[in-house]
Each structure stands twice: as structure tokens, then as C-alpha cells.
Write a protein that holds these residues in place. Structure first.
Motif, PDB file in Angstrom:
ATOM      1  N   UNK A 213       0.459  -1.242  -0.522  1.00  0.00           N
ATOM      2  CA  UNK A 213       0.140   0.110   0.423  1.00  0.00           C
ATOM      3  C   UNK A 213       1.267   1.163   0.305  1.00  0.00           C
ATOM      4  N   UNK A 214       0.474   2.008  -1.159  1.00  0.00           N
ATOM      5  CA  UNK A 214       1.400   3.441  -1.262  1.00  0.00           C
ATOM      6  C   UNK A 214       0.392   4.835  -0.544  1.00  0.00           C
ATOM      7  N   UNK A 215       0.615   5.180   0.575  1.00  0.00           N
ATOM      8  CA  UNK A 215      -0.494   6.721   1.255  1.00  0.00           C
ATOM      9  C   UNK A 215       0.628   7.650   0.784  1.00  0.00           C
ATOM     10  N   UNK A 216       0.288   8.765  -0.039  1.00  0.00           N
ATOM     11  CA  UNK A 216       0.614  10.018  -0.139  1.00  0.00           C
ATOM     12  C   UNK A 216      -0.378  10.765  -0.141  1.00  0.00           C
TER      13      UNK A 216
ATOM     14  N   UNK B  87       3.599   7.861  -6.911  1.00  0.00           N
ATOM     15  CA  UNK B  87       5.213   7.652  -6.973  1.00  0.00           C
ATOM     16  C   UNK B  87       6.196   9.446  -7.490  1.00  0.00           C
ATOM     17  N   UNK B  88       5.605  10.163  -7.882  1.00  0.00           N
ATOM     18  CA  UNK B  88       5.971  11.382  -7.888  1.00  0.00           C
ATOM     19  C   UNK B  88       5.956  11.642  -6.314  1.00  0.00           C
TER      20      UNK B  88
ATOM     21  N   UNK C 199      13.330   5.816  -3.182  1.00  0.00           N
ATOM     22  CA  UNK C 199      12.790   4.762  -2.783  1.00  0.00           C
ATOM     23  C   UNK C 199      11.342   4.430  -4.260  1.00  0.00           C
ATOM     24  N   UNK C 200      10.829   5.605  -5.019  1.00  0.00           N
ATOM     25  CA  UNK C 200       9.899   5.381  -5.900  1.00  0.00           C
ATOM     26  C   UNK C 200      10.446   4.866  -6.962  1.00  0.00           C
ATOM     27  N   UNK C 201      11.426   4.479  -7.743  1.00  0.00           N
ATOM     28  CA  UNK C 201      12.548   3.886  -8.279  1.00  0.00           C
ATOM     29  C   UNK C 201      12.517   2.409  -7.822  1.00  0.00           C
ATOM     30  N   UNK C 202      13.136   2.435  -6.500  1.00  0.00           N
ATOM     31  CA  UNK C 202      12.785   0.621  -6.588  1.00  0.00           C
ATOM     32  C   UNK C 202      11.174   0.504  -6.538  1.00  0.00           C
TER      33      UNK C 202
END
Length: 498
Positions: free
Chosen positions: A451-454, A461-462, A468-471
Motif C-alpha cells: 500500500x502506498x499512501x501519499x 510515485x511522484x 524509493x519510487x525507482x525501487x
């Protein structure tokens, strides 16, 4: 038929009836403002989500006592007393929203009672009870009486210290009264050092009384020396941390000094109404007006002046303890302006109606994180509904303070998600900030779903650290995204091997 007049009551019974009436008046003086303030403040106590500062409180109080003391050596020493008190409270009553906020609601209710007692001593019974009622309807009282931070407790401690000072001046030879004043003033400093600026107002009153009783110089001096001895260690530790904690506070200009009154009341209309009432305050003695005036005006000016050096301390929350002084003056002004109970009640009703929109605003869902709303609860619900065992999580720590803690608070306690890029937990390193993974690609452990919380609604990803985004993009693809207020909840799934 002969009607006989009733026999007059014996003097003892008359005195007893008068004593009962006096006790009832005395009890009502502090009891009615207490319950009114508690009722108003408790209304909608859980309507607003926990704010970022409250999440700091939650994170700190759930540490052990040893961890709290160790953390205070590195950061937030000035709030240490509050954290320790709340640690004991949470140990007894849990960490629900109600439990976290109830101590502050009780504190502002206690403040209303205390300032009614002060008002009775300074301006009379009617002005005292009106001051307590006016304090209850100030929007800032509801706002900070519903926040799990120290400011409401500071208001209570300052009001109580002022009442105890007046009692000490009634009996200058009483060591107990001076000890009570000194102890309470020390608590003020331990809760928030800047609140000790109220000593300026106290010193003005002490100097005026010392003209007639010179023993007050050394008695009050001893009391203040004891306070200084108690708070000096915290002051020195806090001074060493201040740049780290207040680097973001701007240096105030002249307009900031004028506008802080509006911010202290959390309502421009309420501020204007209370200032107008305060200007009508009358007293046959100068001392009451002098005490309340210096209490209301000197601390903000002192903090403003001190904020033109290396660090700025100029935040309205730091001078909220001046609110009782404004309420006292407004109560005295209302008592002087209204000759009957009906007139006073009508003016109070008008004040309540005037502040109603701001009272509603104080209870909006994202008020404690204004002006950047973040719906932690909705984000947690998205994860809870679609969670699968083994899921992990990545939080946007680049742009948002305490986004991770906010979501974690509203997730079920038994729902565990590995924080992929968190190398060390804040509690493990005695700090408020987590240590991020230095090489993000090495921190991926092969989870099938993350889960990605932004913050915001941009491409998720931006919003995070580029490394971290590239990984993540090297091994995962975006499966779904769902927007909630102020946030995006995205689900990443591991790329299938071709």
C-alpha cells in the motif's frame, strides 16, 4: 378569626439560613461555569480527526516512561511534563479519541470555574459568573479544549496560579499560600515555559502591594526563586532544542502582533465583541483592571519582542493563557453595561449566536489539521476493507508530517503492515522522526502487495522520495488508486515474471 403574625426566627436560625444561601451562591459561582464549559467543549469531541500535533502526543504517551524521558533529552523537552501526565492517563483509560481529549476538556472547564472565582474577588459575584460563562462560549476554548495538547492545561494552571497569588496577598504571612502559589507557577513553567510570561502581570500586582507591605518583596522573591529552580533544567534543555523545533516559525511583523488577538479567540467577531465589553469594565479600585490588563496584553508583547532574535516563538497557541484575562474584563464590562439579569442574558445570547458559525467550524472533521486536510480515517478504511495477510506499506514522508501515524491510529491495532522503507522506529532511537532506509532497493522483501499512501491526488510515485519510487517501480506496478480527502491510497502489486 384572629390572625397572628409569625414569630420572628431566632438569630441563630437567621444566621444559619444566610450561611446556607452564601454556600449555594459560592457553589453556583464555580459550578455553573464548569458544567457549561464542559458541556459545550464535550459537544462534538470526536467530530474532528486527530491532528498532527495530537498524533505526536499519541506516539509519545504510548512509549514507556524510560523511553519518554530518553526522548526528551533529544527533542520536545518543553512538553515533557504533559507527555508524562498523559502517559499515566492513557495507562488507566486507553488511547481512544475521547480519552486523549478529555483531560483538556476538563482543564478548560476547571479554568472557567477558577476565573469565576477570580472575577468574584476582583469585580463582584455577578461579574465573576458572567466571566465564566463568556469564557465558555469563546470558540478557541472549544477548539483547544478538544485537542490532545498541553495548551488547555496551561490555561488552567495560569488561572489557578493567579487565584492563589490573590489568596497569598490576602494573608501575606501564610507560608502555605505562598507555597501553593509557587508550586502552581512551577507547573505552569513545566507545562509550557512561555506561559511563565504571566509573571510580568503578577510582578506588577506584587510591586503595587509591596508599597504597603515591604515583606512582600522577599516573600514573593523566595516563591519566584523556587519556581526558577524547578524550571531551569527544562529551560536549558528546551533552549538547546529550540532551533530544531521552531525553525519554521517566521519572524513576526507589526501586523502579526495586532492579528494575534483574533487568532487567540479563533474568531474575529468574538475578539471584537469581548474587546468592546472589556473596554466597558469598571472597578472602584485600579488593581483589578491593572492585573487583568497586564495579563491580557503584556505576554503577547513580550513574546513578540523575543521573537526578533535567532528564533521566533510567536505562535498564538503559546499565548492562549491570556484568554481568561479577556473573559474577566469582558465579564466586568457586561456586568457594568447590563443593569438586570434579563439584559445580561440577552447580551450573552447575542454573543453565543455571534460565535455560533465559528463554534461549528471548530468541530469540522479536519479542523485540527487545517489548512491541509488529510482524511486518515478514510484512508485506513480503504486498507482495512481490502487488506490481505502479508501486505506492506509505504508512507509519503517527504511532504507530510505524521501521515504514517495518522493512518496507523485509525487502523485496527491487530492489523500489522510492515513499513517497507522505515529502517528504525522513532521510539527505538528516542526521537519523533523515523530513520529512512538508506538503500531503498535493499529494503524490499518480496511482498506481493504494498500500500502506498501519499498526500494529494497526483501520480503517487511522484510524491515520494525518488530513490524509493525507482525501487518500487522496478518491481511493482500500480494496481489501483483511490482518492480520499487530501490523500491518495494506492495498491501496488508485484510484477509477474515473464
Amino acid at each position: 378569626m384572629v390572625v397572628t403574625a409569625p414569630l420572628p426566627l431566632p438569630r441563630e436560625e437567621i444566621q444559619s439560613a444566610e450561611a446556607i444561601k452564601h454556600r449555594r451562591h459560592r457553589t453556583g459561582l464555580w459550578l455553573w461555569p464548569f458544567f457549561l464549559t464542559l458541556g459545550l467543549t464535550s459537544h462534538g469531541l470526536t467530530d474532528s480527526l486527530l491532528g498532527r500535533d495530537e498524533l505526536v502526543t499519541w506516539g509519545m504517551v504510548n512509549r514507556s516512561t524510560g523511553q519518554i524521558l530518553a526522548t526528551l533529552q533529544n527533542v520536545d523537552a518543553v512538553h515533557g511534563t504533559y507527555y508524562l501526565l498523559m502517559h499515566l492517563w492513557v495507562g488507566l483509560f486507553g488511547d481512544s479519541v475521547i480519552s486523549l481529549r478529555l483531560p483538556t476538556a476538563l482543564a478548560v472547564a476547571g479554568s472557567a470555574s477558577v476565573l469565576s472565582l477570580i472575577g468574584n474577588r476582583l469585580f463582584g459575584y455577578r461579574a465573576g459568573i458572567l466571566a465564566g460563562i463568556i469564557f465558555a462560549v469563546v470558540p478557541a476554548v472549544s477548539r483547544y479544549g478538544q485537542e490532545a495538547r498541553s495548551y488547555a492545561l496551561v490555561i488552567f494552571a495560569v488561572a489557578l496560579a493567579t487565584l492563589l497569588l490573590l489568596r497569598a496577598l490576602d494573608a501575606p504571612r501564610s507560608s502555605r499560600r505562598w507555597a501553593a502559589y509557587s508550586l502552581t507557577l512551577a507547573v505552569v513553567g513545566l507545562l509550557h515555559l512561555i506561559a511563565l510570561s504571566v509573571v510580568l502581570a503578577h510582578a506588577c500586582v506584587l510591586a503595587a502591594h509591596a508599597r504597603e507591605n515591604r515583606s512582600l518583596w522577599w516573600r514573593s522573591g523566595l516563591a519566584l526563586l523556587a519556581v526558577a529552580a524547578c524550571v531551569t533544567p527544562v529551560a536549558l534543555l528546551g533552549r538547546s532544542q529550540v532551533r530544531r523545533q521552531l525553525y519554521w516559525v517566521p519572524e513576526p511583523d507589526a501586523w502579526a502582533l495586532l492579528s494575534i488577538v483574533r487568532d487567540v479567540f479563533a474568531s474575529a467577531l468574538c475578539a471584537g465583541a469581548l474587546i468592546a465589553l472589556a473596554l466597558m469594565a469598571r472597578s472602584p479600585r485600579k488593581a483589578p483592571l491593572f492585573l487583568c490588563g497586564t495579563w491580557a496584553l503584556l505576554p503577547p508583547v513580550l513574546v513578540w519582542l523575543a521573537s526578533h532574535g535567532e528564533v521566533s516563538y510567536f505562535r498564538h497557541v503559546y499565548v492562549l493563557f491570556t484568554l481568561p484575562a479577556w473573559a474577566l474584563l469582558a465579564g466586568a464590562g457586561l456586568a457594568a453595561a447590563s443593569r438586570s439579569r434579563k439584559a445580561a442574558a440577552a447580551l450573552l445570547a447575542a454573543l453565543a449566536v455571534l460565535t455560533l458559525p465559528d463554534q461549528r467550524q471548530m468541530r469540522q472533521p479536519f479542523e485540527h489539521d487545517a489548512p491541509v486536510p488529510l482524511d486518515y480515517a478514510a484512508a485506513a478504511d480503504v486498507i482495512k476493507q481490502r487488506h490481505q495477510p502479508g501486505d506492506a506499506v509505504v508512507y509519503d514522508r517527504e511532504n507530510t508530517w505524521k501521515l504514517d501515524s495518522g493512518v496507523q491510529y485509525y487502523l485496527p491495532r491487530d492489523l500489522k503492515l510492515r513499513d517497507v522503507f522505515r529502517a528504525e522506529d522513532p521510539s527505538a532511537i528516542n526521537d519523533l522522526y523515523a530513520v529512512q532506509c538508506a538503500l531503498p532497493i535493499l529494503c524490499l522483501k518480496g511482498e506481493q502487495r504494498i500500500w502506498l499512501l501519499t498526500q494529494g491526488a497526483d501520480f503517487p510515485f511522484a510524491a515520494i522520495n525518488p530513490g524509493q519510487a525507482n525501487a518500487l517501480q522496478s518491481q511493482y506496478e500500480l494496481s489501483s488508486s483511490q482518492s480520499v480527502t487530501g490523500m491518495t491510497v494506492s495498491l501496488l502489486v508485484r510484477k509477474s515474471k515473464s
